[in-house]
Design an enzyme around this catalytic site. Structure first.
Site, PDB file in Angstrom:
ATOM      1  CG  HIS A  61      -0.326   0.087   2.534  1.00  0.00           C
ATOM      2  ND1 HIS A  61       0.595  -0.830   2.993  1.00  0.00           N
ATOM      3  CD2 HIS A  61      -0.474   1.002   3.540  1.00  0.00           C
ATOM      4  CE1 HIS A  61       0.971  -0.491   4.218  1.00  0.00           C
ATOM      5  NE2 HIS A  61       0.352   0.624   4.582  1.00  0.00           N
ATOM      6  CG  HIS A  63      -0.146   4.269   4.929  1.00  0.00           C
ATOM      7  ND1 HIS A  63      -0.878   3.412   5.719  1.00  0.00           N
ATOM      8  CD2 HIS A  63      -0.952   5.358   4.713  1.00  0.00           C
ATOM      9  CE1 HIS A  63      -2.069   3.943   5.972  1.00  0.00           C
ATOM     10  NE2 HIS A  63      -2.139   5.126   5.372  1.00  0.00           N
ATOM     11  CG  ASP A  65       5.078   3.035   6.992  1.00  0.00           C
ATOM     12  OD1 ASP A  65       4.189   3.453   6.230  1.00  0.00           O
ATOM     13  OD2 ASP A  65       4.855   2.217   7.907  1.00  0.00           O
ATOM     14  CG  HIS A  66       4.439  -0.041   3.930  1.00  0.00           C
ATOM     15  ND1 HIS A  66       4.438  -1.399   4.192  1.00  0.00           N
ATOM     16  CD2 HIS A  66       4.017   0.559   5.080  1.00  0.00           C
ATOM     17  CE1 HIS A  66       4.024  -1.605   5.434  1.00  0.00           C
ATOM     18  NE2 HIS A  66       3.751  -0.439   5.988  1.00  0.00           N
ATOM     19  CG  HIS A 138      -3.890  -0.436   6.322  1.00  0.00           C
ATOM     20  ND1 HIS A 138      -3.813  -0.372   7.688  1.00  0.00           N
ATOM     21  CD2 HIS A 138      -2.832   0.294   5.872  1.00  0.00           C
ATOM     22  CE1 HIS A 138      -2.779   0.380   8.031  1.00  0.00           C
ATOM     23  NE2 HIS A 138      -2.176   0.811   6.955  1.00  0.00           N
ATOM     24  CG  ASP A 205       0.733  -1.556   7.399  1.00  0.00           C
ATOM     25  OD1 ASP A 205       1.627  -2.413   7.389  1.00  0.00           O
ATOM     26  OD2 ASP A 205       0.955  -0.336   7.534  1.00  0.00           O
ATOM     27  CG  HIS A 263       4.473  -2.929  10.224  1.00  0.00           C
ATOM     28  ND1 HIS A 263       3.575  -2.313  11.042  1.00  0.00           N
ATOM     29  CD2 HIS A 263       4.518  -2.158   9.110  1.00  0.00           C
ATOM     30  CE1 HIS A 263       3.102  -1.224  10.439  1.00  0.00           C
ATOM     31  NE2 HIS A 263       3.660  -1.111   9.277  1.00  0.00           N
TER      32      HIS A 263
HETATM   33 ZN    ZN Z   1       2.991   0.317   7.822  1.00  0.00          ZN
HETATM   34 ZN    ZN Z   2      -0.131   1.471   6.544  1.00  0.00          ZN
END
Ligand code: ZN
Ligand code: ZN
Length: 296
Positions: A61, A63, A65-66, A138, A205, A263
């Protein structure tokens, strides 16, 4: 053999010892990267893996951080004279996110790539393995992935030697074909035995959901997020994540063989409590560390 290397095991905030999420799965000629946290290219250098080895990038996804590592990784691959096309898979919207990303700085030397926005089910298959996506639950569209090695036949070497078989004949038997050797018919079935392929899954997530169960089902190795301990379950639910207990229950209820929790929230300075909570519900659990290597 399937080899997994954890290149990042934190969640939103990286720590001194944990980088943003990324997991590399290597199998024969393939190097499949699950998520691409910030600075993944340096993580690879630190462990002696060339960024240009990556063949496929599976984004769970968008977000930050990914995905913050994508432009850096792809620039590094370009600098390494990456001659192939990078295949990028992700949820709906991935094409547009990538286009925007490369418009947001003075991009040069970006490698050739192709984006496929995938729906649940098989989205890539060759003779040796398939890649499957499942929908997760998520706060933004999110996918989890399975790498499934195909079942194959292996030669019974002792029997083959007895009959004096070698080379191409063995290749044919291994493909399930019957052959004629010295005027005698030899059945593939009599000279081979089946080897069941391995399944490795990555749950990114999510709240507990059916997609997570499908990914975990009979997995030889389940890599799952486990952001918090269950004492702050309310917070975990609010941001649509799994507690360590949730991840362990998903593993146990779906007959996974091994669980690795990743994570992790930066609030945990040691992994002792995480290991304990997980093993209360699923014994064969370990907690990921950056640069950990596992063979399946
Ligand atoms: Zn994450
Ligand atoms: Zn996320």
């Amino acid at each position: 053999m399937i080899e997994i290397v954890f290149l990042g095991t934190s969640c939103m905030q990286p720590t001194k010892t944990r980088n943003h999420p990324a997991v590399l799965l290597s199998y024969k000629q393939e190097n499949i990267l699950f998520d691409c946290g910030e600075n993944v290219q340096r993580q690879m250098r630190l462990i002696g893996i060339k960024p240009a080895k990556v063949t496929r990038l599976l984004i769970s996804h968008w977000h930050g951080d990914h995905v913050f590592g994508i432009p850096g990784l792809m620039s590094a691959m370009g600098a390494d004279q990456y001659a192939k096309k990078l295949f990028i898979y992700g949820p709906l919207g991935s094409q547009q996110y990538l286009e925007h990303l490369f418009k947001s700085f003075a991009a040069k030397g970006i490698i050739d790539y192709e984006v496929q926005e995938v729906s649940p089910g098989v989205f890539f298959e060759n003779e040796e393995f398939r890649l499957v996506a499942e929908k997760l639950d998520h706060t933004v569209p999110c996918l989890g992935y399975s790498f499934i090695e195909k079942d194959r036949l292996r030669i019974n070497v002792a029997k083959a030697n007895q009959l004096g078989l070698s080379g191409p004949a063995l290749g044919q038997l291994q493909q399930g074909k019957n052959i004629v050797h010295k005027g005698k018919k030899i059945n593939s079935q009599d000279l081979t035995y089946p080897v069941v392929g391995k399944k490795v899954s990555y749950i990114a997530d999510t709240s507990p959901c059916n997609g997570a169960n499908l990914l975990a089902r009979n997995a030889d190795l389940l890599i799952s997020e486990g952001t918090h301990l269950s004492d702050i379950q309310d917070k975990t639910e609010k941001y649509k994540h799994l507690t360590v207990k949730d991840a362990a229950l998903i593993a146990s209820e779906n007959n996974a063989k091994q669980l690795i929790i990743t994570h992790l929230s930066q609030r945990y300075k040691s992994t002792a409590e995480i290991v304990k909570e997980a093993r209360d519900h699923f014994d064969n659990t370990i907690v990921a560390e950056d640069f950990m290597r596992i063979r399946v």
